[in-house]
Design a protein around this motif. Sequence first.
Motif, PDB file in Angstrom:
ATOM      1  N   LEU A  49      16.364  14.818   9.803  1.00  8.83           N
ATOM      2  CA  LEU A  49      15.674  13.537   9.935  1.00  8.83           C
ATOM      3  C   LEU A  49      15.967  12.907  11.290  1.00  8.83           C
ATOM      4  CD1 LEU A  49      13.851  11.761   8.096  1.00  8.83           C
ATOM      5  CD2 LEU A  49      15.917  10.568   7.382  1.00  8.83           C
ATOM      6  N   TRP A  50      17.203  12.971  11.691  1.00  6.69           N
ATOM      7  CA  TRP A  50      17.628  12.431  12.986  1.00  6.69           C
ATOM      8  C   TRP A  50      16.903  13.140  14.128  1.00  6.69           C
ATOM      9  CZ3 TRP A  50      23.426  12.435  14.892  1.00  6.69           C
ATOM     10  CH2 TRP A  50      23.599  11.406  15.829  1.00  6.69           C
ATOM     11  N   CYS A  51      16.837  14.464  14.047  1.00  6.59           N
ATOM     12  CA  CYS A  51      16.167  15.238  15.094  1.00  6.59           C
ATOM     13  C   CYS A  51      14.679  14.893  15.191  1.00  6.59           C
ATOM     14  CB  CYS A  51      16.347  16.733  14.834  1.00  6.59           C
ATOM     15  SG  CYS A  51      18.035  17.338  15.090  1.00  6.59           S
ATOM     16  N   SER A  52      14.037  14.651  14.061  1.00 11.68           N
ATOM     17  CA  SER A  52      12.606  14.322  14.085  1.00 11.68           C
ATOM     18  C   SER A  52      12.355  12.978  14.763  1.00 11.68           C
ATOM     19  CB  SER A  52      12.037  14.320  12.658  1.00 11.68           C
ATOM     20  OG  SER A  52      12.552  13.231  11.901  1.00 11.68           O
ATOM     21  N   VAL A  53      13.258  12.017  14.571  1.00 13.48           N
ATOM     22  CA  VAL A  53      13.109  10.722  15.241  1.00 13.48           C
ATOM     23  C   VAL A  53      13.319  10.875  16.742  1.00 13.48           C
ATOM     24  CG1 VAL A  53      14.025   8.379  15.430  1.00 13.48           C
ATOM     25  CG2 VAL A  53      13.814   9.444  13.187  1.00 13.48           C
ATOM     26  N   LEU A  54      14.280  11.702  17.138  1.00 15.68           N
ATOM     27  CA  LEU A  54      14.497  11.953  18.563  1.00 15.68           C
ATOM     28  C   LEU A  54      13.274  12.616  19.190  1.00 15.68           C
ATOM     29  CD1 LEU A  54      18.215  13.191  18.530  1.00 15.68           C
ATOM     30  CD2 LEU A  54      17.348  10.988  19.367  1.00 15.68           C
ATOM     31  N   ALA A  55      12.596  13.487  18.436  1.00 18.25           N
ATOM     32  CA  ALA A  55      11.378  14.129  18.943  1.00 18.25           C
ATOM     33  C   ALA A  55      10.254  13.101  19.118  1.00 18.25           C
ATOM     34  CB  ALA A  55      10.938  15.244  18.005  1.00 18.25           C
ATOM     35  N   LEU A  56      10.143  12.160  18.173  1.00 20.90           N
ATOM     36  CA  LEU A  56       9.156  11.078  18.320  1.00 20.90           C
ATOM     37  C   LEU A  56       9.454  10.250  19.570  1.00 20.90           C
ATOM     38  CD1 LEU A  56       8.863   9.915  14.595  1.00 20.90           C
ATOM     39  CD2 LEU A  56       7.001  10.845  15.982  1.00 20.90           C
ATOM     40  N   LEU A  57      10.716   9.986  19.795  1.00 23.98           N
ATOM     41  CA  LEU A  57      11.110   9.257  20.996  1.00 23.98           C
ATOM     42  C   LEU A  57      10.725  10.039  22.252  1.00 23.98           C
ATOM     43  CD1 LEU A  57      12.633   7.075  22.601  1.00 23.98           C
ATOM     44  CD2 LEU A  57      14.763   8.316  22.087  1.00 23.98           C
ATOM     45  N   GLY A  58      10.980  11.347  22.251  1.00 26.99           N
ATOM     46  CA  GLY A  58      10.683  12.169  23.418  1.00 26.99           C
ATOM     47  C   GLY A  58       9.194  12.177  23.767  1.00 26.99           C
ATOM     48  N   GLN A  59       8.335  12.343  22.748  1.00 25.35           N
ATOM     49  CA  GLN A  59       6.899  12.391  23.043  1.00 25.35           C
ATOM     50  C   GLN A  59       6.370  11.035  23.508  1.00 25.35           C
ATOM     51  OE1 GLN A  59       4.036  11.160  21.001  1.00 25.35           O
ATOM     52  NE2 GLN A  59       5.501   9.831  19.912  1.00 25.35           N
ATOM     53  N   ALA A  60       6.993   9.950  23.032  1.00 28.59           N
ATOM     54  CA  ALA A  60       6.577   8.621  23.489  1.00 28.59           C
ATOM     55  C   ALA A  60       6.989   8.394  24.943  1.00 28.59           C
ATOM     56  CB  ALA A  60       7.177   7.547  22.590  1.00 28.59           C
ATOM     57  N   PRO A  97      -2.606  13.238  19.054  1.00 30.66           N
ATOM     58  CA  PRO A  97      -2.612  12.950  17.612  1.00 30.66           C
ATOM     59  C   PRO A  97      -2.091  14.111  16.782  1.00 30.66           C
ATOM     60  CG  PRO A  97      -4.663  12.230  18.618  1.00 30.66           C
ATOM     61  CD  PRO A  97      -3.932  13.028  19.660  1.00 30.66           C
ATOM     62  N   GLY A  98      -2.403  15.358  17.202  1.00 32.92           N
ATOM     63  CA  GLY A  98      -1.927  16.523  16.459  1.00 32.92           C
ATOM     64  C   GLY A  98      -0.419  16.636  16.467  1.00 32.92           C
ATOM     65  N   LEU A  99       0.211  16.392  17.622  1.00 30.90           N
ATOM     66  CA  LEU A  99       1.673  16.439  17.702  1.00 30.90           C
ATOM     67  C   LEU A  99       2.282  15.337  16.850  1.00 30.90           C
ATOM     68  CD1 LEU A  99       4.302  17.532  18.886  1.00 30.90           C
ATOM     69  CD2 LEU A  99       3.968  16.003  20.853  1.00 30.90           C
ATOM     70  N   LEU A 100       1.667  14.169  16.854  1.00 27.73           N
ATOM     71  CA  LEU A 100       2.178  13.063  16.051  1.00 27.73           C
ATOM     72  C   LEU A 100       2.136  13.423  14.563  1.00 27.73           C
ATOM     73  CD1 LEU A 100       3.289  10.279  16.727  1.00 27.73           C
ATOM     74  CD2 LEU A 100       1.026   9.324  16.326  1.00 27.73           C
ATOM     75  N   LEU A 101       1.048  14.053  14.118  1.00 26.65           N
ATOM     76  CA  LEU A 101       0.957  14.495  12.722  1.00 26.65           C
ATOM     77  C   LEU A 101       2.041  15.527  12.405  1.00 26.65           C
ATOM     78  CD1 LEU A 101      -2.917  14.875  12.304  1.00 26.65           C
ATOM     79  CD2 LEU A 101      -1.471  13.111  11.280  1.00 26.65           C
ATOM     80  N   ALA A 102       2.296  16.450  13.328  1.00 26.76           N
ATOM     81  CA  ALA A 102       3.304  17.487  13.094  1.00 26.76           C
ATOM     82  C   ALA A 102       4.704  16.886  12.983  1.00 26.76           C
ATOM     83  CB  ALA A 102       3.257  18.523  14.221  1.00 26.76           C
ATOM     84  N   LEU A 103       5.016  15.931  13.835  1.00 24.82           N
ATOM     85  CA  LEU A 103       6.342  15.316  13.796  1.00 24.82           C
ATOM     86  C   LEU A 103       6.523  14.472  12.537  1.00 24.82           C
ATOM     87  CD1 LEU A 103       6.825  14.299  17.538  1.00 24.82           C
ATOM     88  CD2 LEU A 103       7.863  16.216  16.302  1.00 24.82           C
ATOM     89  N   VAL A 104       5.454  13.824  12.103  1.00 16.93           N
ATOM     90  CA  VAL A 104       5.514  13.086  10.839  1.00 16.93           C
ATOM     91  C   VAL A 104       5.776  14.044   9.681  1.00 16.93           C
ATOM     92  CG1 VAL A 104       4.108  11.790   9.175  1.00 16.93           C
ATOM     93  CG2 VAL A 104       4.137  11.112  11.571  1.00 16.93           C
ATOM     94  N   ALA A 105       5.181  15.240   9.725  1.00 14.73           N
ATOM     95  CA  ALA A 105       5.407  16.241   8.676  1.00 14.73           C
ATOM     96  C   ALA A 105       6.869  16.685   8.647  1.00 14.73           C
ATOM     97  CB  ALA A 105       4.487  17.445   8.893  1.00 14.73           C
ATOM     98  N   VAL A 106       7.465  16.927   9.816  1.00 17.04           N
ATOM     99  CA  VAL A 106       8.879  17.320   9.874  1.00 17.04           C
ATOM    100  C   VAL A 106       9.763  16.186   9.358  1.00 17.04           C
ATOM    101  CG1 VAL A 106      10.773  17.961  11.417  1.00 17.04           C
ATOM    102  CG2 VAL A 106       8.494  18.914  11.783  1.00 17.04           C
ATOM    103  N   HIS A 107       9.458  14.982   9.773  1.00 15.49           N
ATOM    104  CA  HIS A 107      10.201  13.808   9.301  1.00 15.49           C
ATOM    105  C   HIS A 107      10.139  13.713   7.776  1.00 15.49           C
ATOM    106  CE1 HIS A 107      11.113   9.472   8.807  1.00 15.49           C
ATOM    107  NE2 HIS A 107      11.743   9.574   9.962  1.00 15.49           N
ATOM    108  N   SER A 108       8.962  13.998   7.216  1.00 10.77           N
ATOM    109  CA  SER A 108       8.777  13.932   5.768  1.00 10.77           C
ATOM    110  C   SER A 108       9.554  15.026   5.049  1.00 10.77           C
ATOM    111  CB  SER A 108       7.290  14.032   5.436  1.00 10.77           C
ATOM    112  OG  SER A 108       7.063  13.858   4.066  1.00 10.77           O
ATOM    113  N   VAL A 109       9.602  16.225   5.633  1.00 15.36           N
ATOM    114  CA  VAL A 109      10.405  17.312   5.063  1.00 15.36           C
ATOM    115  C   VAL A 109      11.860  16.885   4.946  1.00 15.36           C
ATOM    116  CG1 VAL A 109      11.336  19.616   5.485  1.00 15.36           C
ATOM    117  CG2 VAL A 109       8.898  19.199   5.789  1.00 15.36           C
TER     118      VAL A 109
END
Length: 430
Positions: free
Chosen positions: A100-111, A118-130
């Motif tokens: 979960l922590w890594c997925s938030v860091l990835a969201l930070l990186g892409q921002a 939009p596709g990357l944002l959907l993918a990162l949301v999926a990882v966060h949800s996992v």
Amino acid sequence: MTGVKEARPRAARRWAIDLRPLRVPAFRRLWLGNTLAMFGFQFTTVAVPVEMYELTRDSFWVGMLGVAAFVPLLVFGLWGGAVADARDRRRVLLGGSALLWCSVLALLGQALLGVGSPGLLLALVAVHSVAFAVSSPARVAILPRLLPADLVPAATTLNYTTFTAASVFGPLAAGLIFAAAGTGTGLPIAYAADALLFTGLVVATLRLPAMPPEPAADGEASRGGIAGIIDGFRYLAATRILLLSFVIDLIAMILAMPRALFPEIAEDRFGGGASVGWLYSAIAIGAMLGGLTSGWIGRMRRQGLALVVAVLGWSAAIAVAGLAHQLWLMVTLLAVAGAADLVSAVLRQSILLVHAPDRMRGRLQGVNTVVVAGGPRLGDLRAGTTAAAFGGAGVAWVGGGLAAGVLTVVLVVAFPVLLRYRSVTTAHHD
């Protein structure tokens, strides 16, 4: 007069939230870590749909975030519950939290990099949800290992109320960030705040004791994987009260959750800015106030009827809120809906605690994770799709609330066992 003075504090204790679980050091550390993590989580909850709407200018894409989050929740929430019954729950929680922590860091990186995909944002949301789906059942199922049995209901209510408080102040803080810094600068700030605050939960999890699985009633360890999931569903199918309580909550969340419409409504009706934060906080404001005065819920005997009334109250308040064109009125009606949702959540959890044996707790919490977290995400999809199809967020909002109320009535009339349900035990407080 002395009797009157003594009666007032006693009455206050009946209504006030029970803080005794915080006297247990292990629970207190975990509660504090969860509180920090939940507050940070709200920054991402607001930032992701705001970023998606900024990229696409379309509520349909905001609704697609619900699909990206729900599919992993459905699969990994059930699997995570089975694993929590068959493996060391501390290790399961730690592994899920790290992802979960890594997925938030990835969201930070892409921002920060301004990827704008939009596709990357959907993918990162999926990882966060996992990651959320894997860790959530273990996080709830460990409570009876940390606390005496008589404090578990109080700890559950405390966690609910803390989450709703974070859901109030987190989105408000996020809205202020976007109002002050703008979307481009506000997005990385919001993601960074989430990543920083989440460290509290990681540290608290590291300090937990080992929690290997307890043997089942027949002396064998609980089964993980597909076999364990099947066992959990067999138990749920045979427990009609639990099954119906989950179903009516799904109806309320899928048909009457307007969250995906908040960015569009905030911009079209209220000029954007901090209004989006108020909309995302409004439901939680009502739930927080309901939680702080939740002592009366434990004394109710007609819990099934009260659950149905709470769901109908949620649906009606949501439908009327969709008609409001003043921010204060919409926030007030959403808060009423939030209070009804708090009552529904506490009653559902109380019913589950009465029926579920320890060997099934992780799996049933896995199902609960799918219902509680997955239902609103399906609601995001429903709201966004309906808004795109009918050309307006207002129709999607109001129509969803009305449909949820009608379908709930049809269900409980067809299966009146839920209306007849009474609590097995009723708490009495002096």
